[in-house]
Write a protein that holds these residues in place. Structure first.
Motif, mmCIF file in Angstrom:
data_model
loop_
_atom_site.group_PDB
_atom_site.id
_atom_site.type_symbol
_atom_site.label_atom_id
_atom_site.label_comp_id
_atom_site.label_asym_id
_atom_site.label_seq_id
_atom_site.Cartn_x
_atom_site.Cartn_y
_atom_site.Cartn_z
ATOM 1 N N ILE A 1 25.532 23.115 -57.342
ATOM 2 C CA ILE A 1 24.780 21.501 -56.896
ATOM 3 C C ILE A 1 23.135 21.079 -56.456
ATOM 4 N N TYR B 1 17.652 16.123 -58.858
ATOM 5 C CA TYR B 1 18.009 14.514 -59.229
ATOM 6 C C TYR B 1 17.226 13.635 -59.095
ATOM 7 N N ALA C 1 25.436 11.594 -58.258
ATOM 8 C CA ALA C 1 25.283 12.415 -57.058
ATOM 9 C C ALA C 1 26.309 11.925 -55.736
ATOM 10 N N ARG D 1 29.094 10.866 -55.505
ATOM 11 C CA ARG D 1 30.919 11.978 -56.265
ATOM 12 C C ARG D 1 30.786 13.264 -56.445
ATOM 13 N N GLY D 2 29.595 13.936 -56.832
ATOM 14 C CA GLY D 2 29.866 15.089 -57.056
ATOM 15 C C GLY D 2 30.914 15.777 -58.533
ATOM 16 N N LYS E 1 22.079 14.976 -61.269
ATOM 17 C CA LYS E 1 22.396 14.508 -60.302
ATOM 18 C C LYS E 1 22.192 13.380 -60.342
#
Length: 271
Positions: free
Chosen positions: A3, A8, A60, A62-63, A84
């Motif tokens: 990730i 982002y 982002a 919580r992944g 994300k």
């Protein structure tokens, strides 16, 4: 799947976010040929089906949902962009009260029209079904009962309406769903010997006496107006669902489900 390499996006005013959120509106879905799917399950079904996914956006905080890290989904997502985003971005691009952990942008599906005329054809034809929950549920039932396809005629809710998509629970990725001019397709079906069957309170035959093993297209109209006059005039036979209680009728999704499962029973579960 690291990730750390994913871009982002924090602001719901970001240009890409505006593009994604516009897909909640039909005119932008039609213009771009894309739609939004929300949540882990729908994304899993899209990946398994080989649908064309341009980007997967996850929360982002919580992944990436653990389910999507399984090898089958990681492999299917090769070449797909991952982004994300903040929870406010996710909320802007999805249509539920509680924002899902992930959504994706998917190209509209290409239906295999040839399956309409498969051997022992069973197709559900919707005429003027405007409620997205009913349309989605019927698609889900058609999938479960082994129907070959679903046709959405003029006046039906948009297949890619977010509520319709959610209501299918992934079944829109499992069988052809065709948006078409019914008069043209029904005429073609009749020329090929397909029986066009609909429900009527005045019918003398029940759904249990009808022979569902023959090529059959089931015509279902809206609860308020029924089938349009043009479609109704093309029916070959009418049937009724017998009821033992005092209810006057079932809603269109429930009625479709009863009829589809009787067709499935006759075709493969008669004992």
């Amino acid at each position: 799947m690291s990730i750390n390499n994913h871009p982002y996006i924090a602001s719901p005013h970001n240009m890409r976010v505006k593009q994604w959120s516009s897909l909640l509106d039909k005119k932008y879905r039609d213009r771009t040929g894309q739609f939004i799917i929300e949540g882990v399950h729908l994304l899993q079904e899209a990946l398994k089906s080989g649908a064309s996914i341009s980007v997967i956006v996850y929360d982002a905080d919580r992944g990436i949902p653990a389910e999507l890290l399984a090898p089958i989904y990681k492999e299917a997502a090769n070449g797909v962009e991952w982004v994300k985003a903040s929870s406010s971005v996710i909320a802007k691009c999805t249509g539920t009260d509680t924002a899902p952990p992930v959504f994706a942008v998917v190209s509209k599906l290409k239906a295999d029209v040839a399956r309409l005329f498969a051997k022992q054809s069973l197709v559900v034809v919707l005429d003027g079904i405007r409620d997205p929950g009913n349309a989605g549920t019927i698609i889900r039932s058609a999938d479960a009962a082994g129907a070959h396809a679903v046709i959405l005629g003029k006046g039906c809710v948009d297949l890619y309406n977010p509520k319709t998509v959610r209501s299918t629970m992934g079944s829109l990725f499992h069988l052809p769903i065709i948006e078409a001019d019914l008069s043209e397709l029904l005429t073609q079906a009749k020329s090929k010997g397909v029986k066009l069957v609909g429900t009527s309170l005045q019918a003398t035959n029940t759904c249990y006496s009808y022979d569902w093993q023959q090529d059959t297209w089931l015509l279902m109209g809206s609860e308020s107006e029924g089938l349009s006059a043009e479609v109704e005039s093309m029916m070959d036979e009418t049937i009724i669902i017998p009821m033992a209680g005092q209810s006057e009728s079932l809603n269109v999704a429930m009625a479709s489900t009863v009829l589809l499962f009787e067709a499935m029973r006759q075709r493969g579960f008669s004992k």
